[in-house]
Design a protein around this motif. Sequence first.
Motif, PDB file in Angstrom:
ATOM      1  N   ALA A 102       0.851  -1.190   0.000  1.00  2.00           N
ATOM      2  CA  ALA A 102       0.000   0.000   0.000  1.00  2.00           C
ATOM      3  C   ALA A 102       0.883   1.235   0.000  1.00  2.00           C
ATOM      4  CB  ALA A 102      -0.910   0.021   1.221  1.00  2.00           C
ATOM      5  N   LEU A 103       0.316   2.305  -0.489  1.00  2.56           N
ATOM      6  CA  LEU A 103       0.963   3.603  -0.483  1.00  2.56           C
ATOM      7  C   LEU A 103      -0.054   4.602   0.032  1.00  2.56           C
ATOM      8  CD1 LEU A 103       3.229   5.598  -1.326  1.00  2.56           C
ATOM      9  CD2 LEU A 103       2.101   5.717  -3.541  1.00  2.56           C
ATOM     10  N   LEU A 104       0.346   5.388   0.994  1.00  2.00           N
ATOM     11  CA  LEU A 104      -0.530   6.375   1.611  1.00  2.00           C
ATOM     12  C   LEU A 104       0.086   7.753   1.443  1.00  2.00           C
ATOM     13  CD1 LEU A 104      -2.908   7.076   3.605  1.00  2.00           C
ATOM     14  CD2 LEU A 104      -1.230   6.747   5.422  1.00  2.00           C
ATOM     15  N   VAL A 105      -0.701   8.709   0.953  1.00  2.00           N
ATOM     16  CA  VAL A 105      -0.266  10.090   0.838  1.00  2.00           C
ATOM     17  C   VAL A 105      -1.301  10.953   1.536  1.00  2.00           C
ATOM     18  CG1 VAL A 105       0.235  12.007  -0.734  1.00  2.00           C
ATOM     19  CG2 VAL A 105       0.939   9.688  -1.339  1.00  2.00           C
ATOM     20  N   VAL A 106      -0.850  11.787   2.464  1.00  6.05           N
ATOM     21  CA  VAL A 106      -1.723  12.738   3.150  1.00  6.05           C
ATOM     22  C   VAL A 106      -1.580  14.067   2.426  1.00  6.05           C
ATOM     23  CG1 VAL A 106      -2.184  13.945   5.313  1.00  6.05           C
ATOM     24  CG2 VAL A 106      -1.403  11.561   5.354  1.00  6.05           C
ATOM     25  N   GLN A 107      -2.717  14.613   2.009  1.00  2.69           N
ATOM     26  CA  GLN A 107      -2.689  15.891   1.317  1.00  2.69           C
ATOM     27  C   GLN A 107      -3.447  16.944   2.112  1.00  2.69           C
ATOM     28  OE1 GLN A 107      -3.949  15.043  -2.839  1.00  2.69           O
ATOM     29  NE2 GLN A 107      -1.837  15.663  -3.232  1.00  2.69           N
ATOM     30  N   GLU A 108      -2.969  18.170   1.976  1.00  2.52           N
ATOM     31  CA  GLU A 108      -3.613  19.315   2.596  1.00  2.52           C
ATOM     32  C   GLU A 108      -3.659  20.414   1.543  1.00  2.52           C
ATOM     33  OE1 GLU A 108      -1.708  21.968   5.810  1.00  2.52           O
ATOM     34  OE2 GLU A 108      -2.961  20.521   6.904  1.00  2.52           O
ATOM     35  N   ASN A 109      -4.858  20.866   1.215  1.00  3.10           N
ATOM     36  CA  ASN A 109      -5.032  21.896   0.181  1.00  3.10           C
ATOM     37  C   ASN A 109      -4.345  21.504  -1.127  1.00  3.10           C
ATOM     38  OD1 ASN A 109      -6.471  23.569   2.019  1.00  3.10           O
ATOM     39  ND2 ASN A 109      -4.523  24.273   2.856  1.00  3.10           N
ATOM     40  N   GLY A 110      -4.445  20.220  -1.485  1.00  8.65           N
ATOM     41  CA  GLY A 110      -3.876  19.731  -2.731  1.00  8.65           C
ATOM     42  C   GLY A 110      -2.376  19.484  -2.708  1.00  8.65           C
ATOM     43  N   GLU A 111      -1.740  19.701  -1.570  1.00  7.65           N
ATOM     44  CA  GLU A 111      -0.298  19.514  -1.441  1.00  7.65           C
ATOM     45  C   GLU A 111      -0.014  18.238  -0.649  1.00  7.65           C
ATOM     46  OE1 GLU A 111       3.518  21.727   0.707  1.00  7.65           O
ATOM     47  OE2 GLU A 111       1.520  22.511   1.011  1.00  7.65           O
ATOM     48  N   SER A 112       0.924  17.424  -1.133  1.00  7.20           N
ATOM     49  CA  SER A 112       1.340  16.220  -0.407  1.00  7.20           C
ATOM     50  C   SER A 112       2.188  16.642   0.780  1.00  7.20           C
ATOM     51  CB  SER A 112       2.129  15.285  -1.318  1.00  7.20           C
ATOM     52  OG  SER A 112       1.316  14.852  -2.393  1.00  7.20           O
ATOM     53  N   VAL A 113       1.720  16.318   1.999  1.00  7.02           N
ATOM     54  CA  VAL A 113       2.415  16.770   3.207  1.00  7.02           C
ATOM     55  C   VAL A 113       2.998  15.626   4.038  1.00  7.02           C
ATOM     56  CG1 VAL A 113       1.107  18.919   3.342  1.00  7.02           C
ATOM     57  CG2 VAL A 113       0.281  16.907   4.564  1.00  7.02           C
ATOM     58  N   ALA A 114       2.547  14.404   3.817  1.00  3.81           N
ATOM     59  CA  ALA A 114       3.061  13.252   4.564  1.00  3.81           C
ATOM     60  C   ALA A 114       2.701  11.984   3.808  1.00  3.81           C
ATOM     61  CB  ALA A 114       2.487  13.213   5.981  1.00  3.81           C
ATOM     62  N   GLY A 115       3.377  10.911   4.160  1.00  9.38           N
ATOM     63  CA  GLY A 115       3.049   9.652   3.504  1.00  9.38           C
ATOM     64  C   GLY A 115       3.920   8.515   3.989  1.00  9.38           C
ATOM     65  N   GLY A 116       3.673   7.383   3.403  1.00 13.00           N
ATOM     66  CA  GLY A 116       4.424   6.178   3.716  1.00 13.00           C
ATOM     67  C   GLY A 116       3.889   5.033   2.882  1.00 13.00           C
ATOM     68  N   ALA A 117       4.556   3.919   2.956  1.00 16.79           N
ATOM     69  CA  ALA A 117       4.166   2.765   2.158  1.00 16.79           C
ATOM     70  C   ALA A 117       4.552   1.488   2.890  1.00 16.79           C
ATOM     71  CB  ALA A 117       4.865   2.813   0.800  1.00 16.79           C
ATOM     72  N   PHE A 118       3.989   0.382   2.407  1.00 19.64           N
ATOM     73  CA  PHE A 118       4.479  -0.906   2.871  1.00 19.64           C
ATOM     74  C   PHE A 118       4.460  -1.900   1.742  1.00 19.64           C
ATOM     75  CE2 PHE A 118      -0.036  -1.267   4.302  1.00 19.64           C
ATOM     76  CZ  PHE A 118      -0.411  -2.489   3.739  1.00 19.64           C
ATOM     77  N   ARG A 119       5.283  -2.928   1.924  1.00 24.83           N
ATOM     78  CA  ARG A 119       5.389  -4.037   0.981  1.00 24.83           C
ATOM     79  C   ARG A 119       5.482  -5.316   1.802  1.00 24.83           C
ATOM     80  NH1 ARG A 119      10.644  -5.832  -0.866  1.00 24.83           N
ATOM     81  NH2 ARG A 119      12.085  -5.549   0.843  1.00 24.83           N
ATOM     82  N   ARG A 120       5.321  -6.441   1.143  1.00 21.80           N
ATOM     83  CA  ARG A 120       5.414  -7.726   1.836  1.00 21.80           C
ATOM     84  C   ARG A 120       6.866  -7.994   2.214  1.00 21.80           C
ATOM     85  NH1 ARG A 120       1.989 -11.431   2.531  1.00 21.80           N
ATOM     86  NH2 ARG A 120       0.603 -10.705   0.887  1.00 21.80           N
ATOM     87  N   TYR A 121       7.089  -8.294   3.490  1.00 24.92           N
ATOM     88  CA  TYR A 121       8.408  -8.681   3.970  1.00 24.92           C
ATOM     89  C   TYR A 121       8.482 -10.202   4.045  1.00 24.92           C
ATOM     90  CZ  TYR A 121      12.592  -8.675   6.908  1.00 24.92           C
ATOM     91  OH  TYR A 121      13.854  -8.876   7.419  1.00 24.92           O
ATOM     92  N   ASP A 122       7.453 -10.815   4.653  1.00 28.01           N
ATOM     93  CA  ASP A 122       7.251 -12.262   4.605  1.00 28.01           C
ATOM     94  C   ASP A 122       5.745 -12.503   4.724  1.00 28.01           C
ATOM     95  OD1 ASP A 122       6.519 -12.435   7.390  1.00 28.01           O
ATOM     96  OD2 ASP A 122       8.606 -12.746   7.966  1.00 28.01           O
TER      97      ASP A 122
END
Length: 156
Positions: free
Chosen positions: A48-68
Amino acid sequence: MHDPRVRPLLDELAVEYDSRYGDRFGRGAAAEELNRYPASEFEGTGGALLVVQENGESVAGGAFRRYDADTAEFKRIWTHSAHRRRGLARVVLAELEALAAQRGYRRVYLTTGPRQPEAKHLYLTTGYVAQFDVNQDPELIGSLAFTKNLPVPPLS
């Protein structure tokens, strides 16, 4: 990862990594690190990929992938420098944890670098368990690994 809303995250991470680690890994090593994993690893049910936006601007985020099979690996947790000290990283972590649990993961694994004390503090204060001696000099350890067990989501 190719979404234009993600570009500010990756661009600022590259600058930050180079400013913190350039003397350790060489200038430009940040771009190599940020492109280390193909975008496909963060897509589908395993990521998954998460992006937090405020007034159309990307201000924070993160992602994950399978480790096991049971573990999600969190990557690229970031808050724009102009938006720090607002609790956004905690929001991103909580949302990533909820998404990972919904997708069947029971555990999280993540790493941060030795020159990111604010990240180390964030993980330690949000229930992550250090997989290293917290009293040792982080520069001697290198990559600082953390794990956290996720709650089992209720059956719906």
